[in-house]
Design a protein around this motif. Structure first.
Motif: not given
Lengths: 339, 339
Positions: A24-25, A32-34, A113-118, A158-161
């Motif tokens: 679920e998480n 959200k990322l999609s 560099k202002g890049i977010e990482v998950y 990838y499904q969302n995209w």
């Protein structure tokens, strides 16, 4: 049901349920990322985590031409041709402990560099946990946990995209993953003991693999045998085997061939034809020999690294430990001091 | 001037002149190809040729974000995620003999898809020679020949495309390449003898390298020691060294560290700091120790694989042969029958 060495069935299945309960998480994060417009995906790993991301990157490249980069964190920190790593990159990483030096440094570098990482880490309070924009917190100690969670996140995206359509069916069937992997372990247990007993003190073991299973080939070679057992190995791809390593083959050199079910299988089969003619010291680990219940055949490629990790990283490692007498947890150099 | 083992100075310099004399042909081909509108470059190699194209791909990626793919010919023949290989790809390959099975098959595969392939082979009448749209015909037997010609072709194209501005100065200075590489061989000769004598019969040799020199690291490991000398090796990158292989280090395991001059040097240096604290059995091959005359310092990165191949693929190999008594040309399996 047989009793397996150093293995707690109840704990394993319970752990599997906990990992699955992250679904679920993970899907929430994926959804959200999609919505962001990324230009590429950059996965960062080192050692075992690089090897775990490997089949994920490989599989995503089968689904779409969307650029997917898999970076070694140590190399990322010095590389000069990194222009594709921007704030339009979806950057993913992981570390069970959350304190792997190169991973922490690579994420700091991205953040600067202002890049977010998950990413994924057991401990959200770890150095990595604090640097990640958002983290999924589950134990990565068993490699199948990592594979399951990484694929959940990326396949959902990838499904969302529009690059994948089977996420729901796959994720539903993954409820059956751990009982299946448990059964594969039980089926393999006697063979694990016999192989470890036969080869544990060989001066060198060659380990051959390809495609979706190249990560696991390196995992057993580097993380288990070299790092945890101080056993000398020579990992090599099925394609490269015929350009050098083949000349070493004779009865004094055990060769482990890890056979998968992707398009590289033809290269594995070429090695398999060669071996019995020139040595008696070889073992073939074929994912096809292990039949899932409740998981469709078209998901076998995704699940193939999970099968191999159950057999080798878990069962065979455990029996190596038995015969070498060398504790899998004991290191003389790694993480013991600065270098 | 010392006399070097199995080495004909006159013949070497004459061979160098012949390779350099291909410059005109190569530039003509480069200028023609530059006029086409390509979407990417796909280099195809296998074994030694893959390793020779490696630093070329690496260097081009430093000059531009233009996509450069380096493919293993065996894998290319089975891969499913090859959408970038189209008739908008500039496809390059090579084979000294012109009959390397996987290369010939890969070029046939390209031709069947309507994709033209350009390349290098000694013999234009070979299977490969006949399949290539156009070929440059020079001996690739010495790896520096391959590097020189591949860089001439690609750097000239990159100059024409506006990605590089120093082609003319570099190519002019390459007239001095062979006399310099000859001198480096002479300087290294006594050390080559002493290293080979000391380590030729070690049960396993670990060979560490990175970046521009990863191809040469594999070349010495796989093509020379494994294939030509049946000597067991463990090639590993400087970054991966710390995630597994380090635990094997002790006095019984010779470690060869190949140090380059690109951005990965920092990773090589980390290995170099580690080694003397944990083993007496290691050798460092640092390109920086070899000083060019008549070649500017800003070309050292391009030339670094040429230095290492002079030292290892040539001199050290020759001395290994002396001590092992195993003819560098003798194979028991490779190309001896079908597999």
């Amino acid at each position: 049901m047989s009793v397996m060495k150093d293995f707690d069935v109840k704990e394993y299945l319970q752990n599997g349920k906990e990992i699955y309960s992250q679904r679920e998480n993970i899907e929430k994060l994926a959804d959200k990322l999609s919505k962001n417009e990324y230009q590429n995906i950059v996965m960062i790993g080192i050692g075992g985590t690089w090897m775990e991301w490997y089949p994920v990157a490989e599989y995503l490249r089968h689904l779409s031409d969307f650029p997917v980069y898999l970076e070694n964190a140590g190399e990322l920190l010095v590389k000069k041709d990194l222009n594709y790593l921007t704030n339009k990159s979806l950057v993913l990483t992981s570390s069970d402990s959350g304190d792997t030096k190169e991973i922490v440094a690579a994420v700091k570098y991205c953040n600067q560099k202002g890049i977010e990482v998950y990413g994924f880490t057991k401990n959200p309070e770890s150095a990595l946990g604090k640097l990640l924009k958002e983290s999924i917190n589950g134990s990565l100690a068993e490699c199948e946990n990592a594979y399951l969670m990484y694929f959940m996140l990326t396949l959902r995206i990838y499904q969302n995209w529009g690059y994948y359509k089977d996420y729901g069916r796959w994720a539903d069937q993954m409820k059956q993953l751990y009982p299946n992997l448990l059964r594969f372990r039980e089926e393999f247990e006697p063979r694990a003991q016999s192989i470890a007993r036969k080869y544990y003190n060989s001066p060198l073991t060659m380990i051959v693999g390809s495609g979706m299973l190249w990560g696991e080939t390196c995992m057993f070679s580097m993380c288990i045998l070299e790092e945890m057992q101080w056993v000398r190995t020579r990992p090599v791809t099925s394609a490269d085997f015929f350009h050098g390593p083949l000349e070493l083959v004779d009865d004094t050199l055990p060769v482990y061939l890890i056979k998968g079910e992707d398009e590289y299988r033809a290269l594995d089969e070429r090695v398999e034809r060669f071996l019995p003619k020139h040595t008696n010291s070889f073992e073939v680990f074929d994912t096809k020999d292990f039949v899932f219940e409740g998981i469709d055949d078209d998901f076998r490629q995704i699940c193939s690294p999970m099968i191999i990790t159950s057999l080798l990283t878990d069962r065979l490692a455990s029996w190596y430990q038995q015969y070498t007498g060398h504790d899998l947890n004991f290191r003389r150099y790694y993480r013991q001091f600065d270098y």
